[in-house]
Design a protein around this motif. Structure first.
Motif, PDB file in Angstrom:
ATOM      1  N   ASP A 162      -2.124 -19.218 -10.815  1.00 44.91           N
ATOM      2  CA  ASP A 162      -0.718 -18.883 -10.647  1.00 44.91           C
ATOM      3  C   ASP A 162      -0.495 -18.457  -9.199  1.00 44.91           C
ATOM      4  O   ASP A 162      -1.032 -17.433  -8.772  1.00 44.91           O
ATOM      5  N   PRO A 163       0.283 -19.218  -8.424  1.00 40.29           N
ATOM      6  CA  PRO A 163       0.507 -18.863  -7.020  1.00 40.29           C
ATOM      7  C   PRO A 163       1.246 -17.548  -6.846  1.00 40.29           C
ATOM      8  O   PRO A 163       1.243 -16.968  -5.753  1.00 40.29           O
ATOM      9  N   ASP A 164       1.870 -17.045  -7.909  1.00 37.78           N
ATOM     10  CA  ASP A 164       2.618 -15.785  -7.828  1.00 37.78           C
ATOM     11  C   ASP A 164       1.808 -14.593  -8.344  1.00 37.78           C
ATOM     12  O   ASP A 164       2.363 -13.508  -8.530  1.00 37.78           O
ATOM     13  N   PHE A 165       0.501 -14.786  -8.553  1.00 40.41           N
ATOM     14  CA  PHE A 165      -0.311 -13.715  -9.138  1.00 40.41           C
ATOM     15  C   PHE A 165      -0.222 -12.418  -8.347  1.00 40.41           C
ATOM     16  O   PHE A 165       0.022 -11.346  -8.915  1.00 40.41           O
ATOM     17  N   MET A 166      -0.407 -12.476  -7.044  1.00 44.04           N
ATOM     18  CA  MET A 166      -0.418 -11.247  -6.248  1.00 44.04           C
ATOM     19  C   MET A 166       0.954 -10.569  -6.250  1.00 44.04           C
ATOM     20  O   MET A 166       1.042  -9.340  -6.348  1.00 44.04           O
ATOM     21  N   ASP A 167       2.012 -11.346  -6.159  1.00 44.14           N
ATOM     22  CA  ASP A 167       3.360 -10.765  -6.204  1.00 44.14           C
ATOM     23  C   ASP A 167       3.612 -10.122  -7.566  1.00 44.14           C
ATOM     24  O   ASP A 167       4.164  -9.012  -7.640  1.00 44.14           O
ATOM     25  N   ASN A 168       3.205 -10.798  -8.625  1.00 45.30           N
ATOM     26  CA  ASN A 168       3.394 -10.240  -9.961  1.00 45.30           C
ATOM     27  C   ASN A 168       2.565  -8.976 -10.166  1.00 45.30           C
ATOM     28  O   ASN A 168       3.012  -8.031 -10.826  1.00 45.30           O
ATOM     29  N   PHE A 169       1.371  -8.963  -9.597  1.00 47.18           N
ATOM     30  CA  PHE A 169       0.507  -7.782  -9.723  1.00 47.18           C
ATOM     31  C   PHE A 169       1.146  -6.594  -9.012  1.00 47.18           C
ATOM     32  O   PHE A 169       1.171  -5.475  -9.538  1.00 47.18           O
ATOM     33  N   GLN A 170       1.670  -6.845  -7.824  1.00 46.46           N
ATOM     34  CA  GLN A 170       2.296  -5.761  -7.065  1.00 46.46           C
ATOM     35  C   GLN A 170       3.499  -5.198  -7.810  1.00 46.46           C
ATOM     36  O   GLN A 170       3.702  -3.976  -7.858  1.00 46.46           O
ATOM     37  N   LYS A 171       4.270  -6.065  -8.434  1.00 46.54           N
ATOM     38  CA  LYS A 171       5.436  -5.612  -9.195  1.00 46.54           C
ATOM     39  C   LYS A 171       5.015  -4.790 -10.411  1.00 46.54           C
ATOM     40  O   LYS A 171       5.672  -3.818 -10.774  1.00 46.54           O
ATOM     41  N   ALA A 172       3.916  -5.187 -11.047  1.00 47.35           N
ATOM     42  CA  ALA A 172       3.476  -4.507 -12.266  1.00 47.35           C
ATOM     43  C   ALA A 172       2.754  -3.204 -11.990  1.00 47.35           C
ATOM     44  O   ALA A 172       2.903  -2.222 -12.729  1.00 47.35           O
ATOM     45  N   VAL A 173       1.984  -3.170 -10.908  1.00 48.17           N
ATOM     46  CA  VAL A 173       1.126  -2.017 -10.629  1.00 48.17           C
ATOM     47  C   VAL A 173       1.690  -1.124  -9.531  1.00 48.17           C
ATOM     48  O   VAL A 173       1.596   0.110  -9.608  1.00 48.17           O
ATOM     49  N   GLY A 174       2.267  -1.769  -8.500  1.00 50.24           N
ATOM     50  CA  GLY A 174       2.856  -0.977  -7.423  1.00 50.24           C
ATOM     51  C   GLY A 174       1.842  -0.587  -6.365  1.00 50.24           C
ATOM     52  O   GLY A 174       1.220  -1.433  -5.740  1.00 50.24           O
ATOM     53  N   ASN A 175       1.653   0.706  -6.188  1.00 50.13           N
ATOM     54  CA  ASN A 175       0.810   1.269  -5.133  1.00 50.13           C
ATOM     55  C   ASN A 175      -0.580   0.634  -5.108  1.00 50.13           C
ATOM     56  O   ASN A 175      -1.255   0.565  -6.135  1.00 50.13           O
ATOM     57  N   LYS A 176      -1.021   0.207  -3.931  1.00 45.55           N
ATOM     58  CA  LYS A 176      -2.334  -0.417  -3.813  1.00 45.55           C
ATOM     59  C   LYS A 176      -3.477   0.574  -4.009  1.00 45.55           C
ATOM     60  O   LYS A 176      -4.635   0.174  -4.131  1.00 45.55           O
TER      61      LYS A 176
END
Length: 255
Positions: A162-176
């Motif tokens: 999924d090319p949007d994996f990192m964007d989706n992860f950031q939206k779901a988890v937030g703070n790195k």
């Protein structure tokens, strides 16, 4: 459909050469070699893909010549597993079992399941959230269609990253810096040493030159590479979690 995404054995496929152009005309996977400055993670390590055994093997004859990135006939380019394994090992990725994961979850770690949403819906670790690393194949090329037909014949879904994996992860988890535990169906391992039950001794396993690759470990690579600083990996995945009797949730119904 593994045959469409597995690279060829050895370092012979190079995207910019005349040989590479001929291979492209024949419909072969295109492989690009990064400059040495971009392959520091694999310094001193040679490897190739053993097509007969369907696994990556250590082979130091290919030091400085090994594949780094593969563009499959269906899907998007990806970094080859030996480089991911080397990077994760150097980073000291923490791997935990079910008991440790449950204890960390109770302390605030978020368990992130990277399987397909449809699989997550059926069953998942209780309290986990879902951010799929792969998706069902969305392309319309001839190879995409072939992949769908073949996988359907195996009663499996054709998937691609999924090319949007990192964007989706950031939206779901937030703070790195948020602590996360990454899970998939089977977990996988970075370990190259196995314990022989009959003797109690440990030895190197030739089948595990680069551990055992899984989607959750690949997700850990992507996250650490993107700057997430508190990433933990669940070794046994959902299958071991379920087998050991830890709590799960989901509909239990497969469409």
């Amino acid at each position: 459909m593994q045959a469409l995404s597995r690279p060829p054995a050895g370092p012979a496929f190079t995207g910019g050469s005349a040989a590479g152009a001929a291979q492209r005309r024949r419909g072969a996977a295109v492989v690009r070699l990064f400059p040495k400055s971009k392959t520091d993670d694999s310094a001193g390590i040679g490897f190739k893909f053993d097509g007969a055994m369907q696994r990556w093997v250590r082979d130091d004859r290919f030091i400085g010549k090994s594949l780094t990135t593969v563009t499959p006939l269906s899907g998007t380019p990806y970094v080859v597993w030996p480089l991911m394994h080397t990077y994760l090992t150097q980073k000291g990725l923490k791997q935990v079992d079910e008991e440790e994961a449950l204890a960390l979850q109770r302390k605030g770690h978020v368990i992130v399941d990277v399987r397909l949403a449809s699989d997550f819906k059926i069953e998942h670790i209780e309290g986990a959230i879902n951010v799929p690393m792969f998706r069902e194949t969305a392309g319309t090329s001839g190879w995409d269609k072939v992949k769908r037909v073949v996988m359907a014949g195996l009663v499996m879904k054709a998937t691609e990253r999924d090319p949007d994996f990192m964007d989706n992860f950031q939206k779901a988890v937030g703070n790195k810096r948020k602590p996360v535990i990454i899970a998939c169906a089977v977990g996988g391992t970075l370990d190259t040493i196995v314990r022989v039950a009959s003797t109690g001794k440990s030895c190197k396993d030739p089948d595990r030159s680069f551990g055992r690759e899984t989607r959750s470990l690949k997700a850990c690579y992507e996250l650490l590479n993107a700057g997430y600083s508190n990433v933990v990996h669940l070794k046994g995945g959902l299958s071991q979690w379920r087998y050991d009797g830890y709590p799960t949730a989901g509909t239990g119904v497969r469409n």
